[in-house]
Write a protein that holds these residues in place. Structure first.
Motif, PDB file in Angstrom:
ATOM      1  N   SER A 213      30.036  42.420  39.872  1.00 48.81           N
ATOM      2  CA  SER A 213      29.120  41.567  39.122  1.00 48.81           C
ATOM      3  C   SER A 213      28.004  41.050  40.024  1.00 48.81           C
ATOM      4  CB  SER A 213      29.881  40.384  38.531  1.00 48.81           C
ATOM      5  OG  SER A 213      28.964  39.489  37.948  1.00 48.81           O
ATOM      6  N   GLU A 214      26.770  41.155  39.522  1.00 50.88           N
ATOM      7  CA  GLU A 214      25.612  40.747  40.339  1.00 50.88           C
ATOM      8  C   GLU A 214      25.662  39.253  40.683  1.00 50.88           C
ATOM      9  OE1 GLU A 214      21.888  42.053  38.748  1.00 50.88           O
ATOM     10  OE2 GLU A 214      20.726  40.954  40.250  1.00 50.88           O
ATOM     11  N   TYR A 215      26.056  38.447  39.694  1.00 55.04           N
ATOM     12  CA  TYR A 215      26.122  36.996  39.927  1.00 55.04           C
ATOM     13  C   TYR A 215      27.568  36.555  39.673  1.00 55.04           C
ATOM     14  CZ  TYR A 215      21.038  37.437  39.249  1.00 55.04           C
ATOM     15  OH  TYR A 215      19.715  37.808  39.321  1.00 55.04           O
ATOM     16  N   PHE A 216      28.416  36.821  40.646  1.00 58.73           N
ATOM     17  CA  PHE A 216      29.848  36.498  40.492  1.00 58.73           C
ATOM     18  C   PHE A 216      30.136  35.143  41.127  1.00 58.73           C
ATOM     19  CE2 PHE A 216      33.587  36.698  43.453  1.00 58.73           C
ATOM     20  CZ  PHE A 216      34.564  36.375  42.531  1.00 58.73           C
ATOM     21  N   ARG A 217      30.898  34.324  40.420  1.00 62.80           N
ATOM     22  CA  ARG A 217      31.408  33.086  41.020  1.00 62.80           C
ATOM     23  C   ARG A 217      32.760  32.797  40.404  1.00 62.80           C
ATOM     24  NH1 ARG A 217      29.564  28.473  37.311  1.00 62.80           N
ATOM     25  NH2 ARG A 217      28.398  29.611  35.761  1.00 62.80           N
ATOM     26  N   PHE A 218      33.503  31.881  41.010  1.00 68.40           N
ATOM     27  CA  PHE A 218      34.753  31.495  40.366  1.00 68.40           C
ATOM     28  C   PHE A 218      35.031  30.015  40.550  1.00 68.40           C
ATOM     29  CE2 PHE A 218      36.272  32.829  44.602  1.00 68.40           C
ATOM     30  CZ  PHE A 218      37.256  31.893  44.902  1.00 68.40           C
ATOM     31  N   LEU A 219      35.847  29.504  39.621  1.00 71.28           N
ATOM     32  CA  LEU A 219      36.247  28.100  39.653  1.00 71.28           C
ATOM     33  C   LEU A 219      37.739  28.051  39.935  1.00 71.28           C
ATOM     34  CD1 LEU A 219      34.594  26.973  36.249  1.00 71.28           C
ATOM     35  CD2 LEU A 219      33.509  27.123  38.504  1.00 71.28           C
ATOM     36  N   TRP A 220      38.117  27.328  40.974  1.00 70.74           N
ATOM     37  CA  TRP A 220      39.544  27.127  41.234  1.00 70.74           C
ATOM     38  C   TRP A 220      39.937  25.742  40.729  1.00 70.74           C
ATOM     39  CZ3 TRP A 220      41.690  24.179  45.721  1.00 70.74           C
ATOM     40  CH2 TRP A 220      43.095  24.139  45.671  1.00 70.74           C
ATOM     41  N   PHE A 221      41.109  25.671  40.104  1.00 76.50           N
ATOM     42  CA  PHE A 221      41.612  24.405  39.569  1.00 76.50           C
ATOM     43  C   PHE A 221      42.630  23.852  40.564  1.00 76.50           C
ATOM     44  CE2 PHE A 221      40.056  24.344  35.105  1.00 76.50           C
ATOM     45  CZ  PHE A 221      39.261  25.480  35.214  1.00 76.50           C
ATOM     46  N   PRO A 222      42.230  22.857  41.388  1.00 76.64           N
ATOM     47  CA  PRO A 222      43.145  22.326  42.408  1.00 76.64           C
ATOM     48  C   PRO A 222      44.460  21.864  41.784  1.00 76.64           C
ATOM     49  CG  PRO A 222      40.968  21.398  42.686  1.00 76.64           C
ATOM     50  CD  PRO A 222      40.937  22.166  41.403  1.00 76.64           C
ATOM     51  N   HIS A 223      45.498  21.840  42.590  1.00 72.41           N
ATOM     52  CA  HIS A 223      46.871  21.511  42.178  1.00 72.41           C
ATOM     53  C   HIS A 223      47.425  22.596  41.261  1.00 72.41           C
ATOM     54  CE1 HIS A 223      45.916  17.617  43.893  1.00 72.41           C
ATOM     55  NE2 HIS A 223      44.925  17.490  43.027  1.00 72.41           N
ATOM     56  N   GLU A 225      47.414  27.324  40.630  1.00 74.32           N
ATOM     57  CA  GLU A 225      46.996  28.672  41.054  1.00 74.32           C
ATOM     58  C   GLU A 225      45.835  29.168  40.197  1.00 74.32           C
ATOM     59  OE1 GLU A 225      47.803  31.362  43.052  1.00 74.32           O
ATOM     60  OE2 GLU A 225      48.819  29.895  44.293  1.00 74.32           O
ATOM     61  N   ASN A 226      45.432  28.364  39.209  1.00 70.80           N
ATOM     62  CA  ASN A 226      44.520  28.857  38.173  1.00 70.80           C
ATOM     63  C   ASN A 226      43.086  29.031  38.660  1.00 70.80           C
ATOM     64  OD1 ASN A 226      46.622  28.705  36.340  1.00 70.80           O
ATOM     65  ND2 ASN A 226      46.171  26.557  35.857  1.00 70.80           N
ATOM     66  N   VAL A 227      42.501  30.108  38.171  1.00 74.19           N
ATOM     67  CA  VAL A 227      41.105  30.400  38.496  1.00 74.19           C
ATOM     68  C   VAL A 227      40.400  30.888  37.239  1.00 74.19           C
ATOM     69  CG1 VAL A 227      39.707  32.205  39.611  1.00 74.19           C
ATOM     70  CG2 VAL A 227      41.295  30.861  40.974  1.00 74.19           C
ATOM     71  N   SER A 228      39.155  30.482  37.081  1.00 78.75           N
ATOM     72  CA  SER A 228      38.321  31.030  36.018  1.00 78.75           C
ATOM     73  C   SER A 228      37.218  31.842  36.692  1.00 78.75           C
ATOM     74  CB  SER A 228      37.716  29.888  35.196  1.00 78.75           C
ATOM     75  OG  SER A 228      36.810  30.404  34.263  1.00 78.75           O
ATOM     76  N   ILE A 229      37.120  33.118  36.323  1.00 83.34           N
ATOM     77  CA  ILE A 229      36.112  33.990  36.942  1.00 83.34           C
ATOM     78  C   ILE A 229      34.903  34.079  36.015  1.00 83.34           C
ATOM     79  CG2 ILE A 229      35.626  36.396  37.570  1.00 83.34           C
ATOM     80  CD1 ILE A 229      38.419  36.591  38.657  1.00 83.34           C
ATOM     81  N   ILE A 230      33.720  34.031  36.609  1.00 84.14           N
ATOM     82  CA  ILE A 230      32.499  34.123  35.799  1.00 84.14           C
ATOM     83  C   ILE A 230      31.642  35.264  36.347  1.00 84.14           C
ATOM     84  CG2 ILE A 230      30.427  32.886  35.012  1.00 84.14           C
ATOM     85  CD1 ILE A 230      32.333  30.326  35.825  1.00 84.14           C
ATOM     86  N   TYR A 231      31.399  36.239  35.493  1.00 87.69           N
ATOM     87  CA  TYR A 231      30.478  37.331  35.826  1.00 87.69           C
ATOM     88  C   TYR A 231      29.192  37.108  35.043  1.00 87.69           C
ATOM     89  CZ  TYR A 231      34.172  40.541  37.645  1.00 87.69           C
ATOM     90  OH  TYR A 231      35.168  41.146  38.360  1.00 87.69           O
ATOM     91  N   GLN A 232      28.057  37.285  35.694  1.00 94.02           N
ATOM     92  CA  GLN A 232      26.775  37.272  34.973  1.00 94.02           C
ATOM     93  C   GLN A 232      26.018  38.535  35.381  1.00 94.02           C
ATOM     94  OE1 GLN A 232      25.142  33.495  36.244  1.00 94.02           O
ATOM     95  NE2 GLN A 232      26.096  32.391  34.563  1.00 94.02           N
ATOM     96  N   ASP A 233      25.627  39.311  34.376  1.00 93.42           N
ATOM     97  CA  ASP A 233      24.986  40.592  34.676  1.00 93.42           C
ATOM     98  C   ASP A 233      23.896  40.913  33.673  1.00 93.42           C
ATOM     99  OD1 ASP A 233      26.553  41.855  36.978  1.00 93.42           O
ATOM    100  OD2 ASP A 233      28.099  41.015  35.673  1.00 93.42           O
ATOM    101  N   HIS A 234      22.941  41.732  34.130  1.00 95.85           N
ATOM    102  CA  HIS A 234      21.838  42.142  33.248  1.00 95.85           C
ATOM    103  C   HIS A 234      22.393  42.785  31.984  1.00 95.85           C
ATOM    104  CE1 HIS A 234      18.184  41.858  35.954  1.00 95.85           C
ATOM    105  NE2 HIS A 234      19.176  41.389  36.669  1.00 95.85           N
ATOM    106  N   THR A 235      21.725  42.521  30.859  1.00 91.45           N
ATOM    107  CA  THR A 235      22.174  43.097  29.592  1.00 91.45           C
ATOM    108  C   THR A 235      20.982  43.326  28.673  1.00 91.45           C
ATOM    109  OG1 THR A 235      23.710  42.808  27.746  1.00 91.45           O
ATOM    110  CG2 THR A 235      22.541  40.856  28.441  1.00 91.45           C
TER     111      THR A 235
END
Ligand SMILES: Cc1cc2nc3c(=O)[nH]c(=O)nc-3n(C[C@H](O)[C@H](O)[C@H](O)COP(=O)(O)OP(=O)(O)OC[C@H]3O[C@@H](n4cnc5c(N)ncnc54)[C@H](O)[C@@H]3O)c2cc1C
Length: 438
Positions: A213-223, A225-235
């Motif tokens: 993904s060109e604009y990849f980031r992720f959010l980790w939820f402290p306390h 193991e959970n993560v939310s992945i965010i991909y942003q790409d041309h469309t």
């Protein structure tokens, strides 16, 4: 003649820092800026320029003269052939986007909000994500700077090149940035896809996510193991939205704020809140598409304290932060820890100077404006970031001083020499900058 106002109180967006400048000016022209600087020289006053006032620190505070750039906010020129736009530095990005839309242009990357000025975002090294993309200041191809003596310097790779290398991340300490020329790209749409994952998965497959993904980031939820992945790409897909008032506001804002406020009396609730809201809001795949600036930016609903350091070793640092929280159950951390990636550059005080970087942003909300204890979390985070050779975001409050910056930035002496030459009396310093330079 420029008129100043007494008795104005300045507060940053999060209402975490403020000041009472002796005089507050809103110049409408280059001549008026020059007049303010002349007055400051005569009266031996400090000067601080402020843009959108969004920095979560005292970087924009002063008890001297404050220059608010809000009335110097025009688009001066659009060069369709080169895809470049020249703006006055006080323009809010939110006002720039529709102008670029009209010309079929866009900025290739943006931070999370657009109620910020061109001069402010470059000055603090504002960044987003995308390992092929630099911080926003890397989009600058030229700028003009009024120095303490009222002279104007035109800066680019070919003119005053050394000052240009410093002034793209200027911290507000080199002078008043008057105009900025930004390299744009053809207007584009982005598709945003958000999906759940785990910390182990995302760290094990970091390179693959960065490639996918060109604009990849992720959010980790402290306390957790959970993560939310965010991909942003041309469309080419037409605009679509998964927004919902009930989930985004009723649950994601009003209920969350109430529970976070409750947790100020019962901090042990924070871990549960992080896991519960992940389950409620982040366990199903979501898709949105729209014009790039509508996808890059989002509504930040909570006033908050943040720290955001650029480091190289994402996995090691994040796992150490997680281990620290597990070892100290009394230290609580709000979600999310946002992890973004940025290409290295050659701007002297860019946190990404000469290295591709990962930014790790930690957050503590202020439910109903209430400050939540965060000192232990903040100190532990800073210790870990320093251990991994991190460099703090200039806009966001940190405890570093000149000694730290000398170690962090190979070009720190070069920047200091340029600053001392352009501003020998320290007219543009404030208490934040004095800690950086003295
Ligand atoms: C809700 C929110 C979301 C954010 N999201 C992100 C993000 O995604 N990524 C990120 O990196 N940062 C982010 N930030 C931080 C923000 O991008 C920076 O604080 C940015 O500098 C704000 O721009 P501003 O116009 O408000 O600058 P200000 O806070 O007004 O000023 C910043 C600095 O620039 C100087 N300055 C401003 N204009 C001029 C000028 N014309 N000449 C000389 N000096 C000048 C000021 O003196 C000061 O030193 C966020 C902040 C908030 C509140």
């Amino acid at each position: 003649m420029v008129h100043g106002h007494k008795g104005v109180r300045f507060q940053n967006w999060a209402r975490t820092y403020g000041c009472c400048p002796e005089m507050y000016y809103q110049p409408t022209s280059v001549e008026e800026v020059r007049e303010v600087l002349a007055l400051a020289r005569q009266q031996n006053k400090k000067v601080k320029v402020v843009g959108g006032g969004h920095s979560p620190s005292d970087i924009a505070c002063t008890d001297g003269f404050m220059i608010h750039m809000g009335k110097m906010n025009r688009v001066l020129q659009v060069d369709k052939e080169k895809k470049q736009v020249t703006v006055e530095a006080g323009i809010l990005l939110t006002d720039l986007h529709p102008q670029l839309d009209k010309h079929g242009l866009a900025l290739s990357n943006l931070g999370a909000v657009s109620d910020v000025t061109a001069g402010g975002v470059i000055g603090s090294g504002t960044h987003n994500t995308g390992i092929k993309h630099g911080i926003l200041a890397t989009q600058v191809v030229a700028l003009t700077l009024m120095t303490a003596d009222g002279a104007i310097l035109e800066c680019s790779e070919s003119s005053n090149a050394e000052v240009f290398q410093a002034a793209r991340v200027h911290l507000g300490c080199l002078g008043v940035i008057l105009t900025i020329t930004l390299q744009c790209v053809p207007q584009f749409h982005l598709q945003e896809t958000t999906f759940p994952s785990t910390l182990k998965e995302v760290l094990d497959n970091l390179d693959s996510h960065l490639k996918k993904s060109e604009y990849f980031r992720f959010l980790w939820f402290p306390h957790s193991e959970n993560v939310s992945i965010i991909y942003q790409d041309h469309t080419n897909k037409p605009p679509s939205s998964s927004a919902s008032w009930f989930w985004d506001y009723a649950v994601g804002f009003y209920l969350l704020e109430f529970l976070l406020w409750t947790s100020t009396f019962l901090p042990c609730l924070v871990g549960w809140i992080n896991r519960f809201f992940f389950w409620l809001l982040f366990t199903r795949k979501k898709e949105n598409s729209n014009l790039s600036h509508k996808i890059f930016t989002y509504e930040c609903r909570f006033k908050q304290h943040v720290q955001d350091w650029a480091i190289e070793k994402t996995g090691e640092a994040l796992l150490e932060l997680k281990a620290m929280l597990e070892a100290h159950p009394k230290v609580v951390a709000h979600y999310p820890v946002e992890v973004r990636f940025t290409r290295g550059d050659d701007i002297l005080l860019s946190p990404c100077f000469q290295r591709d970087s990962c930014y790790m942003n930690i957050i503590m909300y202020r439910p109903y404006g209430k400050d939540v204890p965060r000192l232990d979390y903040w100190l532990a985070y800073e210790t870990i970031m320093k251990k991994f050779g991190g460099r703090p975001h200039w806009a966001k409050a940190h405890n570093c001083t000149r000694k730290d910056f000398e170690k962090m930035y190979p070009a720190f002496p070069k920047f200091c020499a340029i600053r001392e030459k352009l501003d020998p009396t320290g007219m543009f310093l404030n208490s934040y900058l004095e800690k950086v330079f003295y």
